[in-house]
Design an enzyme around this catalytic site. Structure first.
Site, PDB file in Angstrom:
ATOM      1  N   GLU A 484      48.837  43.776  38.234  1.00 26.31           N
ATOM      2  CA  GLU A 484      47.013  43.405  38.755  1.00 26.31           C
ATOM      3  C   GLU A 484      47.614  43.178  40.027  1.00 26.31           C
ATOM      4  OE1 GLU A 484      44.315  41.546  36.106  1.00 26.31           O
ATOM      5  OE2 GLU A 484      46.333  40.414  35.286  1.00 26.31           O
ATOM      6  N   LYS A 595      36.416  41.906  38.066  1.00 28.22           N
ATOM      7  CA  LYS A 595      36.506  40.261  36.554  1.00 28.22           C
ATOM      8  C   LYS A 595      35.916  41.495  35.172  1.00 28.22           C
ATOM      9  CE  LYS A 595      37.910  36.149  35.877  1.00 28.22           C
ATOM     10  NZ  LYS A 595      39.223  36.516  35.619  1.00 28.22           N
TER      11      LYS A 595
HETATM   12  C1  F6R Z   1      43.330  40.668  33.441  1.00 23.33           C
HETATM   13  C2  F6R Z   1      42.206  40.161  33.422  1.00 23.33           C
HETATM   14  C3  F6R Z   1      42.147  41.742  31.675  1.00 23.33           C
HETATM   15  C4  F6R Z   1      40.503  41.247  31.350  1.00 23.33           C
HETATM   16  C5  F6R Z   1      39.685  42.413  30.387  1.00 23.33           C
HETATM   17  C6  F6R Z   1      39.029  42.014  29.378  1.00 23.33           C
HETATM   18  O1  F6R Z   1      44.173  39.687  34.221  1.00 23.33           O
HETATM   19  O2  F6R Z   1      41.119  40.104  33.040  1.00 23.33           O
HETATM   20  O3  F6R Z   1      42.501  42.743  31.613  1.00 23.33           O
HETATM   21  O4  F6R Z   1      41.381  40.188  30.080  1.00 23.33           O
HETATM   22  O5  F6R Z   1      39.624  42.784  31.017  1.00 23.33           O
HETATM   23  O6  F6R Z   1      38.056  40.910  30.098  1.00 23.33           O
HETATM   24  P1  F6R Z   1      37.124  39.963  28.926  1.00 23.33           P
HETATM   25  O7  F6R Z   1      38.318  39.340  28.700  1.00 23.33           O
HETATM   26  O8  F6R Z   1      36.402  39.250  30.155  1.00 23.33           O
HETATM   27  O9  F6R Z   1      37.082  40.396  28.136  1.00 23.33           O
END
Ligand code: F6R
Length: 600
Positions: A484, A595
């Site tokens: 990524e 994010k």
């Molecule tokens: C990778 C990353 C993503 C998140 C995913 C889920 O570094 O940050 O793969 O883990 O988009 O996001 P959350 O945890 O906010 O539900």
């Protein structure tokens, strides 16, 4: 993913909006814009690219006390100045920003906007044009807004500005996050409290299908039937310094370094006055009483879930399975009779996970959310919440949230095990303390990590991560981190699976990073390393102290092996960071990524 800000008060709106958008940059975006109003009309500034580009394009002589702003992560229509928000109605009277996806925009265009020439390729423009059509038909702005909202299918957070009523911002939300911030002589709107922490830390949460009329003195919340809703405000417990980079070149590096501290904070948070691990409320009982736990998450959080499942099964002896949220919603397995759903989400806003939560709540099942963001949608809508207490994670690539998720899952499993009379065989508080120290030692070895990144990953188009058991799950995370942010095609594989296909990809110089932290599979993973080196791979073995062999590239400090993922991931995070840096990538804001993934 897309962010909204709005300000109405006495100060110069454009600077507050621009600063707010800068704070939302971490969510990921590809264009941005603001609209500010004064006696000369509405002034719209939009740019493709970074907020810095937008800032340069804004006419600094335009003064205004009200405005709305937006960062766009393209879904409908390419990233461009034209498709950037704010969008305006045909006459220019209405200006609007929107997060989310309007699923029925084609149908709405066909039914209501045949005579309107749309200027952009977005689903959003349809909303602002519809409002104008309703006003032309005789409705006032509030009613036109309400009628429009009733027609929308999909997700939205909206801020609307009416040139003929410059003292008001109209706001609405469904499935996409949006908050209203309160001040003495102003009010603000933001997707995230961080954006407006510069002016206030007092916020009001909005619920789905609510609309809000915001002026500098008043905030009036209504449901879509027009009924007034009352809601207490809350203080966002965020320290402005938590969201600054300080002396770090990147948030990602700062957040990697914060992991030992987060470990200690988690141990403290989940301990009672006698130093015993404890989970607030009756969460552990809910796990203990479940006949099966279903862990639902995406990306990095899913990888943390894979590790957590092992703890829940092997310590608490409750069967557990882990599912990718986006697949689960249409591919639901046969559920057990008394399931408990655990949602793992750093942001607490991930649309794919939320869709499953809505589904399982409808079926009447209990849900626990493990999240870093108190008051987030997934937290509000679940029966129980456990907080990560990791502090804001700004870099798009998740690091400290991953280790925090694993630690909280470990504590949950341990407390559940105890309530079921099962012994762990070691003192988790003590072991997590050792983990904190080991993390610190690893964070001090950045030069070594930079060298590994240089040696293995500077000139390569792909890389493989292999491991067995818990190490395999960490390999999935290591590969995700690397791909990524450095754009190297990286994949994590179970060591034993290699010979069933993937080994065909190994050629001279292919980097293969192998984890060897689990004694019961140590010989097997060593065998896999031999298989790939025999075919020309450039193998880099990272082993746990006590299992190391002469040629290992890096040896991790000794920790309780079941907790090894908490330390073995740190070199992988740092290697990914340096690989991305060496390749000139934008570490904190990798291309195409967001994010907070608030669309399904
Ligand atoms: C990778 C990353 C993503 C998140 C995913 C889920 O570094 O940050 O793969 O883990 O988009 O996001 P959350 O945890 O906010 O539900």
């Amino acid at each position: 993913m897309c962010g909204i800000v709005g300000y109405i008060g006495q100060l110069d709106a454009k600077e507050i909006l621009l600063k707010g958008l800068e704070k939302l940059e971490y969510r990921g975006y590809d264009s941005a814009g603001i609209a500010v109003a004064n006696e000369d009309g509405v002034h719209v500034f939009k740019e493709k690219g970074r907020i810095a580009d937008l800032r340069a394009a804004v006419d600094q002589t335009v003064m205004s006390q009200a405005g709305i702003g937006h960062t766009r992560w393209a879904t409908h229509g390419e990233p461009s100045r034209l498709n950037a928000h704010p969008h305006q109605s045909a006459s220019g009277r209405f200006t609007l920003v929107h997060n989310g996806v309007i699923e029925n925009y084609v149908q709405l265009t066909r039914e209501y906007l045949q005579d309107v020439e749309l200027k952009s390729d977005t689903d959003t423009e349809v909303v602002v044009q519809l409002i104008e059509q309703f006003v032309k038909g005789g409705l006032d702005t509030e009613e036109a807004f309400r009628q429009t909202l009733m027609l929308l299918k999909g997700s939205y957070a909206i801020a609307l500005f009416d040139l003929e009523n410059k003292g008001t911002i109209y706001v609405a939300k469904n499935k996409s996050p949006l908050l209203v911030g309160l001040g003495d002589t102003f009010n603000v709107v933001a997707s995230d409290a961080m954006a407006m922490l510069q002016v206030t830390n007092e916020y009001v949460e909005l619920m789905d299908k609510e609309m809000v009329i915001v002026t500098d003195k008043k905030v009036v919340i209504k449901n879509l039937d027009g009924e007034l809703m009352s809601r207490a405000s809350y203080i966002a417990e965020l320290d402005a310094s938590d969201i600054e980079k300080g002396t770090y070149p990147h948030y990602m590096l700062k957040e990697i370094d914060e992991q030992p501290l987060v470990m200690r904070k988690i141990i403290q948070t989940y301990q009672d006055e006698n130093g015993k691990l404890s989970i607030p409320g009756d969460v552990a009982e809910a796990v203990a009483e479940a006949d099966r736990v279903y862990i639902i998450a995406c990306g990095t959080s899913y990888h943390a879930g894979l590790v957590g499942k092992q703890f829940i099964e092997s310590w608490a002896k409750v069967p557990a399975e882990v599912h990718v949220a986006s697949e689960f919603s249409y591919n639901m397995p046969l559920l057990s009779e008394k399931p408990l759903f655990i949602f793992i989400s750093q942001s607490g806003e991930t649309a794919d996970s939320r869709a499953v939560l809505v589904q399982v709540k409808k079926l009447g099942h209990k849900a626990l959310t493990i999240t870093n963001v108190p008051g987030s949608t997934l937290s509000r809508e679940a029966d129980y919440t456990l907080l990560l207490n990791a502090g804001p994670e700004i870099a798009v690539a998740s690091t400290k949230a991953y280790t925090a998720q694993i630690a909280v899952l470990a504590i949950l499993a341990a407390v559940t095990a105890e309530s079921r009379g099962k012994a762990l065989g070691f003192d988790l508080v003590k072991e997590l303390g050792i983990i904190g120290n080991a993390m610190e030692a690893l964070c001090d070895q950045k030069d070594e990590m930079e060298m590994i990144a240089r040696e293995y990953l500077t000139v390569t188009r792909n890389a493989f991560f292999i491991g067995r058991g818990l190490d395999y799950f960490v390999c999935l995370e290591g590969a995700l981190k690397l791909k990524e942010i450095s754009y190297i095609q990286a994949e994590g594989f179970a060591g034993g699976e290699l010979k069933h296909g993937t080994i065909a990809l190994i050629e001279d110089g292919t980097p293969v990073i192998a984890l060897a932290t689990q004694e019961h599979v140590n010989l097997s993973i060593r065998g896999n390393v031999k298989e790939v080196t025999a075919r020309g791979a450039n193998a880099c073995v990272i082993s746990l102290k006590g299992l190391e062999e002469a040629d290992d590239r890096f040896v991790l400090p000794e920790v309780q092996p079941e907790l090894a993922p908490l330390v073995s991931v740190i070199p992988l995070q740092l290697i990914a960071y340096y690989a991305a840096l060496h390749r000139g990538c934008d570490v904190d804001k990798p291309r195409n990524l967001a994010k907070s993934v608030t669309v399904e």
